[in-house]
Structures are given as C-alpha cells and as structure tokens.
Design an enzyme around this catalytic site. Structure first.
Site, short mmCIF file in Angstrom:
data_model
loop_
_atom_site.label_atom_id
_atom_site.label_comp_id
_atom_site.label_asym_id
_atom_site.label_seq_id
_atom_site.Cartn_x
_atom_site.Cartn_y
_atom_site.Cartn_z
N GLY A 1 1.69 -0.44 6.81
CA GLY A 1 2.31 0.88 6.81
C GLY A 1 3.69 0.83 6.20
O GLY A 1 4.02 -0.07 5.43
N THR B 1 -14.93 2.38 -6.30
CA THR B 1 -14.75 3.28 -5.18
C THR B 1 -15.48 4.60 -5.33
O THR B 1 -15.88 5.22 -4.34
CB THR B 1 -13.24 3.56 -4.96
OG1 THR B 1 -12.51 2.36 -5.19
CG2 THR B 1 -12.97 4.04 -3.56
N ASP C 1 -14.20 9.65 -10.78
CA ASP C 1 -13.29 8.68 -10.17
C ASP C 1 -12.88 9.17 -8.79
O ASP C 1 -13.04 10.36 -8.48
CB ASP C 1 -12.06 8.46 -11.04
CG ASP C 1 -11.46 7.07 -10.86
OD1 ASP C 1 -11.89 6.35 -9.94
OD2 ASP C 1 -10.58 6.70 -11.66
N ASP C 2 -12.37 8.26 -7.96
CA ASP C 2 -11.98 8.66 -6.62
C ASP C 2 -10.75 9.55 -6.63
O ASP C 2 -10.62 10.48 -5.83
CB ASP C 2 -11.72 7.42 -5.75
CG ASP C 2 -10.76 6.45 -6.41
OD1 ASP C 2 -9.55 6.72 -6.41
OD2 ASP C 2 -11.23 5.42 -6.93
N GLY D 1 -4.93 -5.60 -0.04
CA GLY D 1 -3.72 -6.22 -0.53
C GLY D 1 -4.02 -7.49 -1.28
O GLY D 1 -4.70 -8.37 -0.75
#
Length: 505
Positions: A102, A303, A365-366, A28
């Site tokens: 969440g 990633t 890419d992820d 975040g």
C-alpha cells in the site's frame, strides 16, 4: 503494489514462503525478501530481483524456522534501491520485522513524529519503514516484557489513529508470533487461511487467496477493514477490530488489473468480475454500433483475456489469440520510464500475422494508463495487415493519480487526463476507441459481493476515499514520482552499480 505473506507453521516455512512469493510475483518484480525466526533469532534474505533470482539454495538453507514473513516489491514510495527491499527490521522492542502493501498518505507527518516524538531514526525513504517504527513505538508504549494479543491489538489501535492511507501489513515479533492488519478502508487486500497437519494447525496470511491455494491452505476469509489478527507461535489465533471507524472500500483496480484471475478478493471472484466486465462492454458495443463490422476479438495478454472472451461470446464474433507473449519480460505497466516501457512492448509481444491480415480487429485491454503500450500494439496490428483496428478498455479512462500504492503518479503522464475519448483514440492510432463506463465497472465487480457498497475508484473519478488528499498533496506526489525523477534515479543507481562493480574488480 506489492505482495505480502506470513506463515505460522509446525515445520520449516522457508519453502512455503518462497512458493507463495512466486505465486504473488505479479504484484511486484522489483525486489523480494523473506525473514524467518528460530530460537528468538531472525534469518533475513532480501535483494532486488525476481523471487527465483533473489533466493538461491544457500539462502534457503539459512532461512530456518517455523515462522516467517515475505514480500515482493513494486516501487511506489521510495526508490528501487535494494536498501528498500522488504521486510524491514527494528530491534526494539522485542525485535520486529514488517512487510507492507500500500501507500501511506501522511508519510511526511509521520516521519517527523517518529523522529521528534518517538526518537526513532528512519534510514530509507520507504513509508513501510515509517509504519514499522510507528508500530514498534506503540508496542513499546504498552510497557510489557512479554506482549500478549491484548497489548498488540492496543498498539495497532494507536497505529490506525496515526497512519492514513492504504496498508495491508504482516509483521513478525521475535519469539512470539505473526501480526497482520488492514487499513480502516480495506483498500489493499489481505486474507488468511489454515491447514491441518499431524502436528497441529498452521496459518497463512497473504495478499491474495491464490497464494493459499498453491500451498494447500484453506481460505478462511479476508481480513476485515481495520481488523488485526495475531497468531502466536504455538498456533493460538486472536483477532479484533482495532479501528474506531471502518468501512470496506477496496481498490477496484485490483479486479481490473493487478490480481490474478484465480484469486478471491473480499469474497469476489476476480475471474467472474472480469467476465462481467467483458459482458457489459459488449453490451455497450451493441448499443453504440449495432451493425458493427468486427471480424475478430483479440486480447492484449494476459490480464484482458477473460473480458475479451466474454466480449467475443456476446458479440457473436471469433475470439483469437493474436499476440504471443515473451514470458521473460516484466509487466510494462510496472516499468519505470516511458522509453523503457515503449521498448519493452516490442520485446514482450509479437503478432500472429494471419489473425490480423485483412480483418477488422477489436483489441481488448484491461485499461489504458499512459497509452504507450496500446499505441505500440495498435501499430503492430496494422503492420500485421489489419484493415481496421478498434480498441476497447475493460476499465474507464484513467484520469487521476493513484495515491494508495499504484504507480500512476503524474496526471500529465495519464493519456486520459484532460482529454476526450476521440482525442485519445487519435493519439493511440485507433479507428475507434471504447471505454467501460464506471457504473458498469462497479456493477460488474460488486455483483460478486453485494455487501460492498463502495469502491475506491479514485483513478477514474478523482474521489479519494481517505478524505485527506488535496491539490498540494498531488503536486508533491507528481514532483517526487514523475518519469523524469525516475530516469534520474535510474541513472544514479546505474552509476552506483558500475562503481560497485569497478571497486569489486
């Protein structure tokens, strides 16, 4: 997606909380907050921005106490206003602060109950504040002047009965201790660890084990779905399963994109899972194109590096770093607004020309969400001289919105929604597009922990594990979170900021 941390220590925890949030910054980048407790008094600092910008020396000096919690925010429910930065606070009962990762799926219903039945006021649009007030009400119903773990776990049991969706929570009760709990499906991750000091045992709760590693805590285990743990200020540890029905069905997208590769989540190495993703994807290449003409495999940093390395290894072709990343640009997936994401791609990545010149390049890419990023990157590869540009996604097509804390709100913003792979390839400008199969993704992740028999794969298959999501819910979500509303909100916030600066002058 957000990051949470909580510590019960034997000395000031402000620096350790700061360090943990810095390690969890990838979860975040919108806002950050820390609250500590000393002598039955809270010390809170939170604001929009990165951890390093929110906390200055003067703030750190004020965050006194051996107990505290922290949060890094990535906005899904609610706005990106600093008023919605966490942790949140209520003064009754006891004084409680809470941070949450969440997304609740019954926020509207809960908010109505909090107002009409619990007689509590909600001051923001954040579901985290709703969750805090539900917890506070259930604790108050226990009717104890001094709460013990018995009353606290009884309150959590009632929270599980009322709240639906995904939630990993850390809360601090003034003068008593730190509580952490996880939803009955264990959708969002949470773990805890401990370290021994000359003054006794210290405990830490965090979204990812990497935060424990960085602070010198030993990982004990993940918090089980529906489980609550409570650590008193003196270090006494308590735990109890508080959900009537709990089954571990964690979010598989944590392993695809969000989690750091050096984390362990539900006894699964994220790094190893991504290696296996690359391996299965390479096998699919060899099955579909045994005579492929790929010259080089290049990851889209960061990633996808792990999967791309294993792909290159199994394909027997070169692995090269073809893009240099500007470390001072945030994760484009998290950025609100299509135009802002598109602009940031060019600022974020720059190609290394010789790695593309005259070659057939396989970019890895992820995942592909909106398609904005990969479209720009493919064009950058062509501009750098690539002969052909192939594109591989370590995840299956993202076709459905996420309702559990990841900002994939509007189906019509997802490039794979109602489109074939060939249609997607044409839109993003790839000469060939390859997706991971969902069964292969599940196998790649579950191989790390065979005891997990089911994952939340809702963004890929549209099956929402909480069983409470219908078309009406998704329509409301789309209206509230689409890019148009975000752009409008950004304009409002910008206007408010300019007005504030004008008034300050």
């Amino acid at each position: 997606m957000c990051g949470i941390v909580g510590i019960v220590g034997k000395s000031n925890v402000n620096q350790t909380l700061f360090d943990a949030l810095t390690v969890l910054q990838h979860r975040g980048q919108d806002a950050a907050g820390i609250v500590t407790c000393q002598d039955d008094r809270f010390f809170l600092r939170k604001d929009n921005g990165l951890v390093r910008d929110v906390f200055r020396t003067r703030h750190m000096r004020q965050l006194q106490g051996n107990v505290g919690i922290g949060h890094v925010r990535y906005p899904t429910a609610g706005s990106s206003s600093s008023a919605e930065a966490q942790p949140f606070y209520v003064n009754s009962p006891y004084g409680i602060t809470l941070a949450h990762n969440g997304n609740l799926t019954n926020t509207i219903e809960l908010s109505d109950g909090v107002l009409k039945s619990d007689l509590r006021h909600i001051n923001t649009t954040s579901d985290s504040e709703v969750l805090l007030n539900v917890l506070a009400h259930e604790l108050q119903n226990q009717g104890k002047l001094i709460p013990t773990h018995v009353e606290i776990f009884a309150a959590v049991k009632e929270v599980h009965k009322r709240a639906r969706g995904a939630y990993a929570v850390v809360a601090m009760i003034t003068g008593y201790g730190v509580l952490a709990f996880r939803d009955p499906n264990g959708i969002r991750p949470a773990c805890f660890g401990k370290r021994e000091t000359e003054f006794g045992t210290e405990y830490m709760v965090a979204s990812e084990s990497v935060a424990l590693d960085a602070a010198g805590f030993e990982l004990v285990r993940d918090i089980e779905p529906g489980e609550a743990i409570y650590i008193e200020n003196d270090g006494s540890f308590h735990n109890e399963l508080c959900a009537e029905s709990a089954t571990l069905t964690p979010c598989i997208f944590e392993h695809v994109y969000f989690a750091r590769p050096d984390s362990m989540i539900d006894d699964i190495s994220v790094y190893k899972a991504r290696l296996r993703m690359g391996s299965t994807l390479a096998k699919k290449v060899l099955k579909l194109r045994p005579d492929h003409d790929i010259d080089v495999v290049i990851p889209i940093p960061d990633t996808s590096r792990t999967s791309a390395m294993e792909m290159a290894n199994e394909l027997g072709v070169k692995y090269r770093e073809g893009f240099i990343k500007n470390r001072y640009i945030g994760r484009t997936f998290i950025m609100p607004g299509q135009s802002q994401r598109k602009k940031s791609v060019r600022q974020k990545l720059n190609p290394i020309g010789p790695e593309f010149q005259g070659k057939n390049v396989l970019l890895v890419d992820d995942s592909i969400v909106r398609g904005t990023t990969c479209n720009e990157i493919i064009q950058m590869a062509r501009d750098a001289g690539a002969r052909n540009v192939y594109f591989a996604s370590a995840a299956p097509p993202v076709r459905y919105p996420n309702v559990y804390g990841i900002d994939m709100p509007a189906a019509n913003e997802l490039i794979a929604h109602d489109r074939s792979v060939d249609e997607i390839a044409e839109i993003i400008g790839a000469d060939w597009l390859l997706y991971q199969d969902l069964d292969d993704l599940v196998d790649a992740v579950s191989a790390g922990n065979p005891e997990i028999t089911k994952f939340d794969c809702s963004v890929f298959d549209g099956n929402y594990v909480t069983g409470d999501i219908d078309d009406a819910y998704l329509e409301r979500l789309e209206r509230s979170r689409n890019d148009a509303s975000k752009s409008q909100e950004a304009s409002i916030l910008e206007g408010e900021e300019q007005l504030s600066l004008h008034n300050a002058g």
